[in-house]
Design a protein around this motif. Structure first.
Motif, PDB file in Angstrom:
ATOM      1  N   LEU A  32       0.731  -1.049   0.306  1.00 22.90           N
ATOM      2  CA  LEU A  32      -0.387  -0.079   0.322  1.00 22.90           C
ATOM      3  C   LEU A  32       0.668   1.296   0.156  1.00 22.90           C
ATOM      4  CD1 LEU A  32      -3.155   0.960   0.476  1.00 22.90           C
ATOM      5  CD2 LEU A  32      -2.953   0.779   2.915  1.00 22.90           C
ATOM      6  N   ALA A  33       1.948   1.203   0.967  1.00 29.26           N
ATOM      7  CA  ALA A  33       2.544   2.626   0.564  1.00 29.26           C
ATOM      8  C   ALA A  33       3.861   2.726   0.328  1.00 29.26           C
ATOM      9  CB  ALA A  33       3.942   2.256   2.488  1.00 29.26           C
ATOM     10  N   PHE A  34       4.188   2.104  -0.958  1.00 28.68           N
ATOM     11  CA  PHE A  34       5.203   1.895  -1.606  1.00 28.68           C
ATOM     12  C   PHE A  34       4.669   1.762  -2.913  1.00 28.68           C
ATOM     13  CE2 PHE A  34       8.484  -0.612   1.562  1.00 28.68           C
ATOM     14  CZ  PHE A  34       8.708   0.928   2.399  1.00 28.68           C
ATOM     15  N   ILE A  35       4.103   0.830  -3.528  1.00 32.18           N
ATOM     16  CA  ILE A  35       3.202  -0.043  -4.786  1.00 32.18           C
ATOM     17  C   ILE A  35       1.874   0.957  -5.263  1.00 32.18           C
ATOM     18  CG2 ILE A  35       2.995  -1.468  -6.970  1.00 32.18           C
ATOM     19  CD1 ILE A  35       5.073  -3.248  -4.981  1.00 32.18           C
ATOM     20  N   ALA A  36       1.077   0.843  -4.554  1.00 33.51           N
ATOM     21  CA  ALA A  36      -0.403   0.806  -4.612  1.00 33.51           C
ATOM     22  C   ALA A  36      -0.846   2.355  -5.105  1.00 33.51           C
ATOM     23  CB  ALA A  36      -1.337   0.894  -4.059  1.00 33.51           C
ATOM     24  N   THR A  37      -0.067   3.607  -4.607  1.00 35.11           N
ATOM     25  CA  THR A  37      -0.463   5.061  -4.560  1.00 35.11           C
ATOM     26  C   THR A  37       0.517   5.279  -6.232  1.00 35.11           C
ATOM     27  OG1 THR A  37       1.946   5.046  -3.772  1.00 35.11           O
ATOM     28  CG2 THR A  37      -0.674   5.412  -2.576  1.00 35.11           C
ATOM     29  N   ARG A  38       1.900   4.478  -6.562  1.00 33.80           N
ATOM     30  CA  ARG A  38       1.889   4.638  -8.242  1.00 33.80           C
ATOM     31  C   ARG A  38       0.945   3.767  -8.519  1.00 33.80           C
ATOM     32  NH1 ARG A  38       6.371   3.026  -9.200  1.00 33.80           N
ATOM     33  NH2 ARG A  38       7.044   4.807 -10.194  1.00 33.80           N
ATOM     34  N   GLU A  39       0.363   2.559  -8.856  1.00 34.72           N
ATOM     35  CA  GLU A  39      -0.505   1.696  -9.857  1.00 34.72           C
ATOM     36  C   GLU A  39      -1.130   3.058  -9.976  1.00 34.72           C
ATOM     37  OE1 GLU A  39      -1.207  -1.790  -7.856  1.00 34.72           O
ATOM     38  OE2 GLU A  39       0.723  -2.773  -8.769  1.00 34.72           O
TER      39      GLU A  39
END
Length: 259
Positions: A32-39
Motif C-alpha cells: 500500500l505504501a510503496f506500490i499501490a499509490t504509484r499504480e
C-alpha cells in the motif's frame, strides 16, 4: 520475547511478527505504501502485483516489527531488520545487492540493517515515527548494536527534483572514506561528483525523506551516490549510523521514548 521490541507506547502497541499472517499483514502495508499509490497514478515502470503484497526473499531472513493502533487494531507502521555479528557477514544484507560494502567487512562490532520502513499513507500522527525509533533504540541498547544501516529512499527517479537535498547530503553528510560503499548497481547518480550547486536549506528540508532526516539527526552518514530503482520509482542512498557517534542530547531523547 526479544529485548526492546514489545510493549505499549501511548496509543500504540509494538510487537514482532509471530505468524505468517503477521508477515503478510506487513507485506500488505508495504504494498500500500510503496506500490499501490504509484499504480493508481499510472507511474512508469510500476510493477503490476495481483496479490497486493510487497515481498522478497529477505523477508524470510528478517524480523518484522508491527506497530498497531490499540483501539482499532489497525497496522499503522512496519519495518524489518536483520542483525549481523560483524562486518564479515555484511555481504548477506539487502543493501549489499546495490552497494559494494567491502569496506565494511572489517567492521568489528554488531550491525543491524533496518529496511522496508513504512507508515500507513492514511495515518499522519508524528508519534508513529517516534514510537518506531523508540522501539529500535531499546533493541539497539539491549543487544549491543554498534552500527545501524540501510537504504533511504527518495520518491521518484529524477535527481533534479531532489537536487537541493542531494547537494545537502554532499556538503554535510557523506560517510567516512574508510567505510564508504562503492558503486555496484548498474544505474546510479553520483551526486557527490556531479553536483556543484550550493544547497538551498529550505528546499533541501522539504525534499528530504522523513526517515533519512531522522538518521541524519542521529549523526548518520550516506553514500556518495544514489541508486536509481526504476521498478519502484525511487532513488536511494546507503545510510549508516554509528551508535557511539549519536549526539548525547539525541540519545537522551530516543531513550526517553524507548522507556
Amino acid at each position: 520475547m526479544i529485548s526492546g521490541l514489545a510493549g505499549r507506547k501511548g496509543r500504540y502497541d509494538v510487537r514482532l511478527a509471530a505468524t505468517p499472517a503477521d508477515v503478510e499483514a506487513a507485506q500488505r502495508l508495504r504494498y500500500l505504501a510503496f506500490i499501490a499509490t504509484r499504480e493508481q497514478s499510472g507511474a512508469e515502470g510500476c510493477p503490476v502485483e495481483a496479490n497486493g503484497l510487497d515481498g522478497d526473499d529477505f523477508d524470510a531472513l528478517c524480523r518484522h516489527v508491527l506497530i498497531e493502533d490499540r483501539k482499532s487494531g489497525q497496522l499503522v507502521c512496519t519495518f524489518r531488520f536483520q542483525e549481523f555479528q560483524n562486518g564479515a557477514e555484511v555481504s548477506r544484507s539487502y543493501s549489499a545487492q546495490y552497494y559494494g560494502l567491502e569496506a565494511l567487512e572489517s567492521y568489528a562490532g554488531r550491525m543491524l540493517e533496518m529496511g522496508r520502513f513504512c507508515i500507513h499513507p492514511e495515518w499522519h500522527d508524528p508519534d508513529i515515527l517516534r514510537v518506531a525509533w523508540g522501539a529500535m533504540t531499546a533493541y539497539v541498547d539491549a543487544n549491543g548494536v554498534e552500527l545501524l544501516f540501510g537504504c533511504s529512499s527518495f520518491d521518484g527517479t529524477d535527481w533534479m527534483a531532489h537536487a537541493d537535498a542531494l547537494a545537502m547530503l554532499k556538503h554535510r553528510h557523506i560517510g567516512p572514506k574508510h567505510w564508504l560503499p562503492k558503486v555496484k548497481a548498474p544505474n546510479v547518480f553520483k551526486f557527490a561528483a556531479r553536483l556543484r550547486r550550493k544547497p538551498n536549506a529550505k528546499r533541501a528540508a522539504l525534499s528530504m525523506p522523513p526517515l533519512l532526516k531522522t538518521y541524519l539527526m542521529m549523526g548518520g552518514w550516506v553514500s556518495d551516490h544514489a541508486v536509481v530503482d526504476r521498478q519502484l520509482g525511487t532513488m536511494h542512498v546507503f545510510t549508516g549510523v554509528e551508535i557511539a557517534a549519536i549526539p548525547p542530547a539525541r540519545k537522551k531523547l530516543l531513550r526517553s521514548v524507548a522507556s
